[in-house]
Design an enzyme around this catalytic site. Structure first.
Site, PDB file in Angstrom:
ATOM      1  N   ASN A 183      -5.277 -10.272  -3.745  1.00 50.00           N
ATOM      2  CA  ASN A 183      -5.000  -9.692  -2.419  1.00 50.00           C
ATOM      3  C   ASN A 183      -4.537  -8.245  -2.566  1.00 50.00           C
ATOM      4  OD1 ASN A 183      -2.635 -10.595  -3.680  1.00 50.00           O
ATOM      5  ND2 ASN A 183      -1.689 -11.387  -1.822  1.00 50.00           N
ATOM      6  N   ASP A 221       2.308  14.653   2.027  1.00 50.69           N
ATOM      7  CA  ASP A 221       1.293  15.613   2.485  1.00 50.69           C
ATOM      8  C   ASP A 221       0.623  15.177   3.784  1.00 50.69           C
ATOM      9  OD1 ASP A 221       0.390  13.638   0.431  1.00 50.69           O
ATOM     10  OD2 ASP A 221      -1.605  14.296   1.076  1.00 50.69           O
ATOM     11  N   SER A 275       5.305  12.207  -4.093  1.00 47.00           N
ATOM     12  CA  SER A 275       3.872  12.295  -4.355  1.00 47.00           C
ATOM     13  C   SER A 275       3.207  13.119  -3.254  1.00 47.00           C
ATOM     14  CB  SER A 275       3.295  10.878  -4.412  1.00 47.00           C
ATOM     15  OG  SER A 275       1.896  10.942  -4.482  1.00 47.00           O
ATOM     16  N   THR A 276       2.365  14.067  -3.681  1.00 47.83           N
ATOM     17  CA  THR A 276       1.755  15.005  -2.730  1.00 47.83           C
ATOM     18  C   THR A 276       0.215  14.901  -2.704  1.00 47.83           C
ATOM     19  OG1 THR A 276       1.761  16.691  -4.466  1.00 47.83           O
ATOM     20  CG2 THR A 276       3.662  16.671  -2.976  1.00 47.83           C
ATOM     21  N   GLY A 296      -4.432  -4.335  -3.816  1.00 46.34           N
ATOM     22  CA  GLY A 296      -5.404  -3.283  -4.106  1.00 46.34           C
ATOM     23  C   GLY A 296      -4.609  -2.069  -4.526  1.00 46.34           C
ATOM     24  N   HIS A 297      -4.593  -1.775  -5.810  1.00 48.50           N
ATOM     25  CA  HIS A 297      -3.761  -0.695  -6.350  1.00 48.50           C
ATOM     26  C   HIS A 297      -4.667   0.433  -6.830  1.00 48.50           C
ATOM     27  CE1 HIS A 297      -0.429  -3.878  -7.253  1.00 48.50           C
ATOM     28  NE2 HIS A 297      -0.614  -3.663  -5.969  1.00 48.50           N
ATOM     29  N   GLN A 352       2.128  -6.053  -3.284  1.00 51.89           N
ATOM     30  CA  GLN A 352       2.569  -6.137  -1.887  1.00 51.89           C
ATOM     31  C   GLN A 352       3.854  -5.327  -1.699  1.00 51.89           C
ATOM     32  OE1 GLN A 352       1.459  -9.541  -3.310  1.00 51.89           O
ATOM     33  NE2 GLN A 352      -0.457  -8.575  -2.779  1.00 51.89           N
ATOM     34  N   ASP A 406       0.801  -1.228   0.000  1.00 55.60           N
ATOM     35  CA  ASP A 406       0.000   0.000   0.000  1.00 55.60           C
ATOM     36  C   ASP A 406       0.833   1.276   0.000  1.00 55.60           C
ATOM     37  OD1 ASP A 406      -2.226  -1.662   0.091  1.00 55.60           O
ATOM     38  OD2 ASP A 406      -2.239  -1.677   2.292  1.00 55.60           O
ATOM     39  N   ARG A 450     -10.001  -2.931   5.888  1.00 53.12           N
ATOM     40  CA  ARG A 450      -9.548  -2.946   7.278  1.00 53.12           C
ATOM     41  C   ARG A 450      -8.737  -1.676   7.580  1.00 53.12           C
ATOM     42  NH1 ARG A 450      -6.291  -8.498   7.652  1.00 53.12           N
ATOM     43  NH2 ARG A 450      -5.784  -7.932   5.521  1.00 53.12           N
ATOM     44  N   PRO A 451      -8.853  -1.134   8.824  1.00 53.05           N
ATOM     45  CA  PRO A 451      -7.996   0.008   9.164  1.00 53.05           C
ATOM     46  C   PRO A 451      -6.529  -0.433   9.119  1.00 53.05           C
ATOM     47  CG  PRO A 451      -9.381  -0.628  11.051  1.00 53.05           C
ATOM     48  CD  PRO A 451      -9.735  -1.538   9.921  1.00 53.05           C
ATOM     49  N   LYS A 479       1.936   2.189  -5.020  1.00 51.48           N
ATOM     50  CA  LYS A 479       2.508   1.635  -6.262  1.00 51.48           C
ATOM     51  C   LYS A 479       1.587   1.891  -7.451  1.00 51.48           C
ATOM     52  CE  LYS A 479       2.524  -2.422  -4.333  1.00 51.48           C
ATOM     53  NZ  LYS A 479       2.147  -2.081  -2.963  1.00 51.48           N
ATOM     54  N   THR A 520      -5.779 -11.651   3.617  1.00 52.73           N
ATOM     55  CA  THR A 520      -6.895 -10.984   2.931  1.00 52.73           C
ATOM     56  C   THR A 520      -8.032 -11.961   2.630  1.00 52.73           C
ATOM     57  OG1 THR A 520      -5.881 -11.416   0.787  1.00 52.73           O
ATOM     58  CG2 THR A 520      -5.349  -9.313   1.824  1.00 52.73           C
TER      59      THR A 520
HETATM   60  P1  GDP Z   1      -0.687   0.323  -3.534  1.00 48.41           P
HETATM   61  O1  GDP Z   1      -1.258  -0.962  -3.058  1.00 48.41           O
HETATM   62  O2  GDP Z   1       0.783   0.423  -3.266  1.00 48.41           O
HETATM   63  O3  GDP Z   1      -1.017   0.617  -4.973  1.00 48.41           O
HETATM   64  O4  GDP Z   1      -1.366   1.477  -2.667  1.00 48.41           O
HETATM   65  P2  GDP Z   1      -2.939   1.611  -2.327  1.00 48.41           P
HETATM   66  O5  GDP Z   1      -3.640   2.077  -3.523  1.00 48.41           O
HETATM   67  O6  GDP Z   1      -3.436   0.386  -1.656  1.00 48.41           O
HETATM   68  O7  GDP Z   1      -2.896   2.714  -1.188  1.00 48.41           O
HETATM   69  C1  GDP Z   1      -2.373   3.973  -1.406  1.00 48.41           C
HETATM   70  C2  GDP Z   1      -3.479   5.013  -1.079  1.00 48.41           C
HETATM   71  O8  GDP Z   1      -2.894   6.294  -0.956  1.00 48.41           O
HETATM   72  C3  GDP Z   1      -4.501   5.141  -2.184  1.00 48.41           C
HETATM   73  O9  GDP Z   1      -5.739   5.464  -1.612  1.00 48.41           O
HETATM   74  C4  GDP Z   1      -3.986   6.305  -3.011  1.00 48.41           C
HETATM   75  O10 GDP Z   1      -5.007   6.989  -3.718  1.00 48.41           O
HETATM   76  C5  GDP Z   1      -3.407   7.186  -1.946  1.00 48.41           C
HETATM   77  N1  GDP Z   1      -2.251   8.001  -2.337  1.00 48.41           N
HETATM   78  C6  GDP Z   1      -1.238   7.670  -3.174  1.00 48.41           C
HETATM   79  N2  GDP Z   1      -0.303   8.650  -3.183  1.00 48.41           N
HETATM   80  C7  GDP Z   1      -0.747   9.611  -2.327  1.00 48.41           C
HETATM   81  C8  GDP Z   1      -0.202  10.855  -1.867  1.00 48.41           C
HETATM   82  O11 GDP Z   1       0.875  11.271  -2.246  1.00 48.41           O
HETATM   83  N3  GDP Z   1      -0.942  11.552  -0.950  1.00 48.41           N
HETATM   84  C9  GDP Z   1      -2.135  11.107  -0.499  1.00 48.41           C
HETATM   85  N4  GDP Z   1      -2.767  11.844   0.405  1.00 48.41           N
HETATM   86  N5  GDP Z   1      -2.676   9.938  -0.909  1.00 48.41           N
HETATM   87  C10 GDP Z   1      -1.985   9.199  -1.797  1.00 48.41           C
HETATM   88  P1  IMO Z   2      -0.832  -4.220  -2.252  1.00 49.33           P
HETATM   89  O1  IMO Z   2      -0.357  -4.787  -3.565  1.00 49.33           O
HETATM   90  C1  IMO Z   2      -1.013  -4.592   2.078  1.00 49.33           C
HETATM   91  C2  IMO Z   2      -0.987  -8.680   3.694  1.00 49.33           C
HETATM   92  C3  IMO Z   2      -2.218  -9.145   4.432  1.00 49.33           C
HETATM   93  C4  IMO Z   2      -1.590 -10.097   5.424  1.00 49.33           C
HETATM   94  C5  IMO Z   2      -0.466 -10.742   4.612  1.00 49.33           C
HETATM   95  C6  IMO Z   2      -0.821 -12.083   3.998  1.00 49.33           C
HETATM   96  O2  IMO Z   2      -2.120  -3.483  -2.341  1.00 49.33           O
HETATM   97  O3  IMO Z   2       0.256  -3.455  -1.593  1.00 49.33           O
HETATM   98  P2  IMO Z   2      -2.357 -12.787   1.948  1.00 49.33           P
HETATM   99  O4  IMO Z   2      -3.807 -12.594   1.712  1.00 49.33           O
HETATM  100  O5  IMO Z   2      -1.478 -12.181   0.906  1.00 49.33           O
HETATM  101  O6  IMO Z   2      -1.985 -14.214   2.214  1.00 49.33           O
HETATM  102  O7  IMO Z   2      -2.061 -12.013   3.338  1.00 49.33           O
HETATM  103  O8  IMO Z   2      -0.165  -9.822   3.578  1.00 49.33           O
HETATM  104  N1  IMO Z   2      -1.220  -8.162   2.330  1.00 49.33           N
HETATM  105  C7  IMO Z   2      -1.180  -6.869   1.995  1.00 49.33           C
HETATM  106  N2  IMO Z   2      -1.028  -5.763   2.740  1.00 49.33           N
HETATM  107  N3  IMO Z   2      -1.108  -4.480   0.746  1.00 49.33           N
HETATM  108  C8  IMO Z   2      -1.228  -5.576  -0.029  1.00 49.33           C
HETATM  109  O9  IMO Z   2      -1.185  -5.533  -1.379  1.00 49.33           O
HETATM  110  C9  IMO Z   2      -1.312  -6.844   0.590  1.00 49.33           C
HETATM  111  N4  IMO Z   2      -1.465  -8.106   0.133  1.00 49.33           N
HETATM  112  C10 IMO Z   2      -1.391  -8.902   1.200  1.00 49.33           C
HETATM  113  O10 IMO Z   2      -2.879  -8.079   5.063  1.00 49.33           O
HETATM  114  O11 IMO Z   2      -0.989  -9.368   6.464  1.00 49.33           O
HETATM  115 MG    MG Z   3      -2.812  -1.626  -1.845  1.00 48.91          MG
END
Ligand code: GDP
Ligand code: IMO
Ligand code: MG
Length: 426
Positions: A39, A335, A415-416, A41-42, A226, A14, A305-306, A17, A131
């Site tokens: 699993n 930011d 990234s901001t 979420g991008h 991940q 998260d 999840r939080p 990416k 997940t």
């Molecule tokens: P990923 O799994 O690495 O692709 O990341 P996620 O999409 O799961 O989580 C990143 C979250 O942060 C998403 O809700 C994005 O929209 C948000 N995000 C990404 N870059 C920034 C940033 O520079 N600032 C803020 N405030 N949010 C961002």
């Molecule tokens: P992205 O690509 C954050 C975590 C789960 C758990 C562990 C194992 O969005 O960054 P799994 O279901 O893969 O067997 O769970 O890995 N996990 C992630 N945490 N971002 C993810 O993907 C994740 N994919 C799996 O929360 O702790």
């Molecule tokens: Mg993610």
């Protein structure tokens, strides 16, 4: 020749990416996912629309870019069908002809989810906090050499027998684990036969396709899911995912030689988050952590999840920098730190009175150590949506320089905000 680039998460996922891959992908011919499954979420924000991708590479919103789901990915065909339909609806364009699935991907089947639930329940307090998508059990079947693959799904004559054999075995294990569910193979055979026909137009030998592209001078962006600290070999085992998220996984998960991975960019938040269980040395359980969660909207893109929140973990990020041999780092969500007078930055770990020199392999050690912080002056100004380095207040520049010096790699992007434009290119 253009350089092929791998994008990897440096933390526990998260990191942002999806946003960075989306921005960079317009300069590439192809974006290829090499591991994980739904699993992931991008999040990709295009204009006022926010898209969350789980399986489809984050280059999909650029019509000229080909997208590949490589053999290292475990594929839930229904999740793929639903996601590709959602992308088509959102973009009013077909994805056929530019989205490809490897015929060597292993499949996730309903019994994988049942097994995962049973195993997590048995673990009780020691659960991984997965997940619940069936990822781990699907990879277990792959390594156990009994998995069912996309090429099997393409063969309706032999598929039912393969599914039935597995269901007998899985029901035996579920019974041993005292799981109430008994799997009926017939509905799986019926539905997977239909899914097979739906995904058939996307299926190909993507290793051949990628190697052809490389030979013809096309450029590829390898998209990791991940993060390095969730990598099955190099992460905080056993609290990891079941695949090779670090840059080394790109070659294995796509059938291209490591010689074709020319550069690696690591993505990291300006602080740290984690979803699920496992050690998190810099976790902030007080109001500061809550402030990070609220300001950063830190709730899982896949499960809602939080996310657990805390400060930038220097030793962990330095370890991930080494594992991936980064060329540069992209720092996201700077930011979110606007609100803080002072920002703790973890520069080392103390364990039983001594300073640890290396990132520990053992999760129990990681859980017991004490982070050493250096407080860095905050800037108390909004950085939201800034696009130029020179617009950053000196204190924000100092924080980023400190981080870059600590890791020993340059920062290529800051990234901001979630949007494409809210990015400083260096
Ligand atoms: P990923 O799994 O690495 O692709 O990341 P996620 O999409 O799961 O989580 C990143 C979250 O942060 C998403 O809700 C994005 O929209 C948000 N995000 C990404 N870059 C920034 C940033 O520079 N600032 C803020 N405030 N949010 C961002
Ligand atoms: P992205 O690509 C954050 C975590 C789960 C758990 C562990 C194992 O969005 O960054 P799994 O279901 O893969 O067997 O769970 O890995 N996990 C992630 N945490 N971002 C993810 O993907 C994740 N994919 C799996 O929360 O702790
Ligand atoms: Mg993610």
């Amino acid at each position: 020749m253009k350089k092929n680039l791998a994008i990897v998460g440096l933390q526990w996922g998260d990191e942002g990416k999806g946003k960075i891959v989306d921005i960079l992908s317009k300069a590439y011919d192809c974006v290829a996912r090499y591991q994980g499954g739904h699993n992931a979420g991008h999040t990709v924000s295009v204009g006022s629309r926010r898209h969350v991708l789980h399986l489809i590479p984050s280059g999909i919103f650029h019509p000229s870019v080909k997208c590949v789901i490589g053999s290292g990915v475990v594929l839930d065909p229904l999740a793929f069908i639903e996601e590709s339909e959602a992308v088509c609806d959102a973009t009013s364009a077909s994805v056929e002809g530019r989205l490809f699935i490897s015929n060597r991907c292993h499949l996730i089947l309903p019994y994988h989810r049942a097994l995962e639930e049973a195993i997590e329940n048995q673990l009780g307090d020691r659960r991984i906090g997965t997940t619940n998508r069936g990822i781990g059990p699907a990879y277990e079947d792959k390594m156990g050499r009994r998995g069912i693959r996309v090429c099997d799904l393409m063969n309706p004559e032999t598929l039912p027998q393969k599914i039935r054999e597995q269901v007998v075995e899985k029901n035996r294990i579920l019974e041993t684990l005292r799981h109430p569910q008994v799997i009926d193979p017939q509905p799986i055979c019926d539905s997977y036969a239909q899914y097979g026909e739906k995904i058939r137009p996307f299926v190909t030998d993507t290793s051949v396709m990628l190697n052809d592209m490389i030979r013809n001078g096309k450029s590829i962006l390898f998209e990791g899911a991940q993060g390095t600290l969730l990598d099955v070999d190099h992460g905080t085992f056993p609290f990891v995912t079941s695949s090779s998220a670090a840059a080394g996984g790109a070659a294995i998960g796509l059938g291209v030689s490591p010689k074709h991975v020319h550069a690696v960019i690591g993505i990291s938040k300006a602080y740290t988050t984690r979803v699920g269980s496992g050690p998190f040395p810099t976790e902030s359980l007080d109001s500061a952590g809550e402030c990070l969660r609220t300001r950063g909207n830190e709730y899982g893109s896949t499960t809602g999840r939080p996310r657990r929140c805390g400060w930038f973990d220097g030793p962990a990020a330095r370890y991930a920098t080494m594992i991936n041999a980064l060329d540069s780092v992209a720092i996201t969500k700077i930011d979110v730190l606007d609100a803080f007078e002072e920002i703790p930055f973890c520069t080392g770990y103390k364990y039983k009175g001594s300073t640890l020199k290396e990132f520990p392999a053992d999760s129990a050690t990681l859980a017991a150590l004490t982070p050493v912080y250096q407080n860095i002056r905050g800037w108390k100004k909004s950085l939201a949506d800034l696009k130029e380095w020179s617009d950053l207040p000196p204190a924000a520049q100092d924080y980023l320089k400190f981080l870059s010096d600590y890791l020993g790699v340059p920062i290529s992007m800051v990234s901001t905000g979630p949007g494409r434009e809210a990015t400083i290119h260096l």
